[in-house]
Scaffold this motif. Structure first.
Motif, PDB file in Angstrom:
ATOM      1  N   ASN A   1      35.246  35.416  40.301  1.00 51.76           N
ATOM      2  CA  ASN A   1      34.154  34.568  40.780  1.00 51.76           C
ATOM      3  C   ASN A   1      32.937  35.401  41.174  1.00 51.76           C
ATOM      4  OD1 ASN A   1      33.115  31.938  41.507  1.00 51.76           O
ATOM      5  ND2 ASN A   1      33.361  32.533  43.646  1.00 51.76           N
ATOM      6  N   LEU A   2      33.177  36.536  41.809  1.00 54.01           N
ATOM      7  CA  LEU A   2      32.066  37.435  42.140  1.00 54.01           C
ATOM      8  C   LEU A   2      31.409  37.956  40.870  1.00 54.01           C
ATOM      9  CD1 LEU A   2      33.625  39.536  45.071  1.00 54.01           C
ATOM     10  CD2 LEU A   2      31.922  37.699  45.240  1.00 54.01           C
ATOM     11  N   LEU A   3      32.241  38.297  39.880  1.00 52.27           N
ATOM     12  CA  LEU A   3      31.712  38.789  38.603  1.00 52.27           C
ATOM     13  C   LEU A   3      30.890  37.717  37.899  1.00 52.27           C
ATOM     14  CD1 LEU A   3      31.758  41.286  36.749  1.00 52.27           C
ATOM     15  CD2 LEU A   3      33.786  40.323  35.648  1.00 52.27           C
ATOM     16  N   ALA A   4      31.284  36.443  38.080  1.00 51.62           N
ATOM     17  CA  ALA A   4      30.576  35.318  37.458  1.00 51.62           C
ATOM     18  C   ALA A   4      29.320  34.921  38.234  1.00 51.62           C
ATOM     19  CB  ALA A   4      31.510  34.123  37.339  1.00 51.62           C
ATOM     20  N   GLY A   5      29.063  35.586  39.365  1.00 48.83           N
ATOM     21  CA  GLY A   5      27.913  35.224  40.181  1.00 48.83           C
ATOM     22  C   GLY A   5      28.043  33.841  40.780  1.00 48.83           C
ATOM     23  N   HIS A   6      29.292  33.397  41.026  1.00 55.60           N
ATOM     24  CA  HIS A   6      29.595  32.082  41.610  1.00 55.60           C
ATOM     25  C   HIS A   6      29.177  30.919  40.704  1.00 55.60           C
ATOM     26  CE1 HIS A   6      30.601  34.038  45.417  1.00 55.60           C
ATOM     27  NE2 HIS A   6      29.521  34.773  45.241  1.00 55.60           N
TER      28      HIS A   6
ATOM     29  N   PHE B   1      32.618  31.326  35.535  1.00 58.78           N
ATOM     30  CA  PHE B   1      33.911  31.598  36.173  1.00 58.78           C
ATOM     31  C   PHE B   1      35.055  31.105  35.293  1.00 58.78           C
ATOM     32  CE2 PHE B   1      37.311  29.782  38.909  1.00 58.78           C
ATOM     33  CZ  PHE B   1      37.806  30.965  39.432  1.00 58.78           C
ATOM     34  N   ARG B   2      34.922  29.898  34.766  1.00 58.96           N
ATOM     35  CA  ARG B   2      35.992  29.333  33.929  1.00 58.96           C
ATOM     36  C   ARG B   2      36.217  30.184  32.685  1.00 58.96           C
ATOM     37  NH1 ARG B   2      35.695  25.370  30.065  1.00 58.96           N
ATOM     38  NH2 ARG B   2      33.607  24.744  30.711  1.00 58.96           N
ATOM     39  N   TYR B   3      35.136  30.639  32.054  1.00 60.39           N
ATOM     40  CA  TYR B   3      35.278  31.484  30.867  1.00 60.39           C
ATOM     41  C   TYR B   3      35.858  32.852  31.228  1.00 60.39           C
ATOM     42  CZ  TYR B   3      32.975  28.334  27.589  1.00 60.39           C
ATOM     43  OH  TYR B   3      32.682  27.272  26.768  1.00 60.39           O
ATOM     44  N   LEU B   4      35.508  33.375  32.376  1.00 59.50           N
ATOM     45  CA  LEU B   4      36.056  34.667  32.791  1.00 59.50           C
ATOM     46  C   LEU B   4      37.552  34.560  33.082  1.00 59.50           C
ATOM     47  CD1 LEU B   4      33.283  36.220  35.083  1.00 59.50           C
ATOM     48  CD2 LEU B   4      34.123  37.096  32.898  1.00 59.50           C
ATOM     49  N   VAL B   5      37.970  33.447  33.677  1.00 58.94           N
ATOM     50  CA  VAL B   5      39.402  33.242  33.917  1.00 58.94           C
ATOM     51  C   VAL B   5      40.142  33.190  32.583  1.00 58.94           C
ATOM     52  CG1 VAL B   5      41.153  31.651  34.794  1.00 58.94           C
ATOM     53  CG2 VAL B   5      39.096  32.101  36.143  1.00 58.94           C
ATOM     54  N   ALA B   6      39.626  32.390  31.649  1.00 61.64           N
ATOM     55  CA  ALA B   6      40.254  32.287  30.327  1.00 61.64           C
ATOM     56  C   ALA B   6      40.242  33.637  29.613  1.00 61.64           C
ATOM     57  CB  ALA B   6      39.547  31.225  29.484  1.00 61.64           C
ATOM     58  N   GLY B   7      39.130  34.370  29.735  1.00 57.31           N
ATOM     59  CA  GLY B   7      39.032  35.684  29.107  1.00 57.31           C
ATOM     60  C   GLY B   7      40.008  36.675  29.712  1.00 57.31           C
ATOM     61  N   PHE B   8      40.118  36.672  31.041  1.00 57.84           N
ATOM     62  CA  PHE B   8      41.061  37.578  31.711  1.00 57.84           C
ATOM     63  C   PHE B   8      42.492  37.277  31.276  1.00 57.84           C
ATOM     64  CE2 PHE B   8      44.059  38.267  35.187  1.00 57.84           C
ATOM     65  CZ  PHE B   8      43.891  39.631  35.409  1.00 57.84           C
ATOM     66  N   LEU B   9      42.862  36.000  31.257  1.00 55.36           N
ATOM     67  CA  LEU B   9      44.217  35.623  30.860  1.00 55.36           C
ATOM     68  C   LEU B   9      44.469  35.921  29.387  1.00 55.36           C
ATOM     69  CD1 LEU B   9      44.573  32.260  32.822  1.00 55.36           C
ATOM     70  CD2 LEU B   9      45.596  34.481  33.376  1.00 55.36           C
ATOM     71  N   SER B  10      43.412  35.863  28.575  1.00 56.46           N
ATOM     72  CA  SER B  10      43.539  36.238  27.163  1.00 56.46           C
ATOM     73  C   SER B  10      43.864  37.723  27.033  1.00 56.46           C
ATOM     74  CB  SER B  10      42.246  35.919  26.409  1.00 56.46           C
ATOM     75  OG  SER B  10      41.978  34.534  26.412  1.00 56.46           O
ATOM     76  N   LEU B  11      43.241  38.546  27.869  1.00 56.49           N
ATOM     77  CA  LEU B  11      43.546  39.978  27.861  1.00 56.49           C
ATOM     78  C   LEU B  11      44.977  40.238  28.330  1.00 56.49           C
ATOM     79  CD1 LEU B  11      40.204  41.479  29.252  1.00 56.49           C
ATOM     80  CD2 LEU B  11      41.004  41.410  26.877  1.00 56.49           C
ATOM     81  N   VAL B  12      45.455  39.426  29.275  1.00 56.75           N
ATOM     82  CA  VAL B  12      46.846  39.548  29.710  1.00 56.75           C
ATOM     83  C   VAL B  12      47.780  39.236  28.541  1.00 56.75           C
ATOM     84  CG1 VAL B  12      48.620  38.580  31.219  1.00 56.75           C
ATOM     85  CG2 VAL B  12      46.336  39.052  32.121  1.00 56.75           C
ATOM     86  N   ASP B  13      47.485  38.163  27.813  1.00 58.12           N
ATOM     87  CA  ASP B  13      48.266  37.847  26.614  1.00 58.12           C
ATOM     88  C   ASP B  13      48.215  38.994  25.615  1.00 58.12           C
ATOM     89  OD1 ASP B  13      49.308  35.417  27.314  1.00 58.12           O
ATOM     90  OD2 ASP B  13      47.845  34.202  26.223  1.00 58.12           O
ATOM     91  N   ALA B  14      47.051  39.624  25.491  1.00 57.56           N
ATOM     92  CA  ALA B  14      46.911  40.762  24.584  1.00 57.56           C
ATOM     93  C   ALA B  14      47.820  41.915  25.019  1.00 57.56           C
ATOM     94  CB  ALA B  14      45.454  41.223  24.533  1.00 57.56           C
ATOM     95  N   GLY B  15      47.998  42.080  26.334  1.00 60.11           N
ATOM     96  CA  GLY B  15      48.912  43.099  26.825  1.00 60.11           C
ATOM     97  C   GLY B  15      50.354  42.801  26.432  1.00 60.11           C
ATOM     98  N   ILE B  16      50.766  41.547  26.555  1.00 57.24           N
ATOM     99  CA  ILE B  16      52.114  41.150  26.133  1.00 57.24           C
ATOM    100  C   ILE B  16      52.259  41.350  24.625  1.00 57.24           C
ATOM    101  CG2 ILE B  16      53.741  39.223  25.958  1.00 57.24           C
ATOM    102  CD1 ILE B  16      52.424  38.049  28.473  1.00 57.24           C
ATOM    103  N   PHE B  17      51.239  40.951  23.883  1.00 52.93           N
ATOM    104  CA  PHE B  17      51.210  41.138  22.434  1.00 52.93           C
ATOM    105  C   PHE B  17      51.426  42.605  22.070  1.00 52.93           C
ATOM    106  CE2 PHE B  17      48.217  42.563  19.087  1.00 52.93           C
ATOM    107  CZ  PHE B  17      48.842  42.033  17.972  1.00 52.93           C
ATOM    108  N   SER B  18      50.755  43.505  22.783  1.00 60.02           N
ATOM    109  CA  SER B  18      50.866  44.932  22.497  1.00 60.02           C
ATOM    110  C   SER B  18      52.292  45.436  22.719  1.00 60.02           C
ATOM    111  CB  SER B  18      49.880  45.714  23.388  1.00 60.02           C
ATOM    112  OG  SER B  18      49.971  47.097  23.147  1.00 60.02           O
TER     113      SER B  18
END
Length: 415
Positions: free
Chosen positions: A93-98, A103-120
């Motif tokens: 939320n701080l990164l999204a400037g509130h 914020f919603r896209y950053l949450v989805a993006g962060f969770l996508s990177l988590v999925d990428a970690g599992i994928f790896s």
């Protein structure tokens, strides 16, 4: 032929009999690896652009409380997990400037990177096909991109913990194994999906004191994570985290458990008992494989199933493909497509005038009703059968062969 030549041939035959080490064959990422990552992240962000559900509103409530300097556990009943996730949300939320949309896209993006970690990890341990099926299947895409559920964070941390813990259970706990148990505790403090997995590790470990340490270390880390929030939020932690119960639908319990057993155990007690029993059934499996099997047992026998839980066993499913696990993905995908609390694709495209009856089996779409009744039931039943097939496939095939043999004998068909 000389004795040396015979030894060389025997050594070569022994080498050929060894199973292929997928780790060595697939550990180097190439163009396919990056193409799948790009496509998977793009799909998740595309789904995120379609909107969100109830869970994102809960995240906003938690973030607003943190922004005001409040205690999440004292300020809302809509947060039922350890403190790791709301601190991640606060940082995003701080990164999204509130900004709510950012914020919603950053949450989805962060969770996508988590999925990428599992994928790896799946790519390295189980090969390209399993990893790609995980990252590109609709269940994972929708749960991460649209629902923005963070079960994958707990699973990724669990996989990292499993890699650190390793396979040397006949030796005392090393420094690396200890840190693996700490990471497992952080997984519990994120979302406590793996609450029974320390027992699964303890069953493998030699030595009573070592077993106790394997169980208590993750539990201690999990418990310690609540200490900064106990003064004001003690009651909320007890009621909304430790005593929280999801919607009880008991799919496994109602279909597979005999009435006599139901008189002795309620669905919650039986669930815990089965998690303990399967710890012994799978005690000889390697640690990563045990974790994947655990996620399947956890969901298949759970007394309460919500849509986001459907993504939890996907790493197990893609590494154990059979007709039942494939059916599970198909039905779970259908549910997420048509359920009004999830992606509700039929409702989204109905506004274009397109006939959506093919998506719902001819049933009408109502904005405030559950259009996917029966889908989750079938998905869970398929997952249960998939687990049975993976665990006892050889026994089942042997029994079928004996039955066929006996039938042939009875009918007079003999060799």
């Amino acid at each position: 032929m000389t004795r040396n030549s015979q030894n060389d041939i025997s050594a070569e035959r022994a080498h050929l009999k060894k199973p292929m080490d997928k780790t060595n064959n697939n550990s180097k990422p190439g163009w396919l690896f990056f193409m799948v990552v790009i496509a998977g992240i793009a799909l998740r962000l595309l789904v995120a652009a379609s909107g969100h559900n109830y869970d994102m509103d809960s995240y906003r409530i938690a973030v607003d409380i943190v922004d005001r300097g409040g205690n999440v556990y004292a300020g809302t009943e809509r947060y039922n997990y350890g403190p790791v996730w709301f601190n991640i949300l606060h940082a995003l939320n701080l990164l999204a400037g509130h900004n709510e949309t950012a914020f919603r896209y950053l949450v989805a993006g962060f969770l996508s990177l988590v999925d990428a970690g599992i994928f790896s990890i799946l790519w390295r341990k189980f090969g390209k096909l399993a990893a790609s099926l995980f990252f590109l299947n609709p269940v994972s895409v929708i749960i991460t991109g649209y629902n923005c559920q963070f079960d994958n964070c707990a699973i990724l941390l669990g996989l990292l913990a499993a890699l650190l813990v390793g396979e040397e259970f006949d030796k005392p706990i090393s420094g690396q194994k200890f840190w693996g148990l700490v990471v497992l505790g952080i997984s519990l403090a994120t979302k406590h999906l793996l609450f029974a997995f320390p027992l699964w590790l303890a069953v493998k470990q030699k030595g009573i004191l070592q077993k106790i340490a394997v169980i208590l270390t993750p539990v201690f880390v999990f418990t310690l994570s609540f200490v900064p929030y106990c003064h004001e939020g003690k009651q909320g932690i007890i009621q909304n985290v430790f005593l929280y119960r999801s919607l009880t639908n008991e799919y496994f319990y109602r279909l597979f458990v005999p009435m006599g057993v139901q008189f002795m155990f309620n669905s919650q007690m039986l669930w815990i008992l089965l998690l303990a029993i399967f710890a012994f059934i799978y005690r000889r499996k390697n640690t990563v494989e045990s974790l994947l099997l655990y996620t399947c047992v956890l969901v298949a026998t759970s007394p309460a199933i919500a849509s986001q839980y459907l993504a939890i066993p996907i790493p197990f499913v893609v590494t154990h493909l059979n007709p039942f696990t494939i059916l599970y993905v198909a039905i779970a995908t259908l549910h997420l497509f048509i359920d009004v609390n999830d992606f509700h694709l039929a409702s989204l495209i109905r506004t274009t005038g397109v006939d959506t009856s093919i998506l719902t089996g001819g049933f009408p779409i109502k904005d405030n009703s559950l259009t996917s009744t029966g889908c989750v039931d079938i998905a869970i039943y398929a997952l249960c059968l998939g687990l049975v097939w993976v665990t006892w496939r050889q026994n089942i095939l042997t029994l079928l062969e004996k039955c066929v043999f006996e039938v042939k004998n009875q009918l007079g068909f003999k060799k």
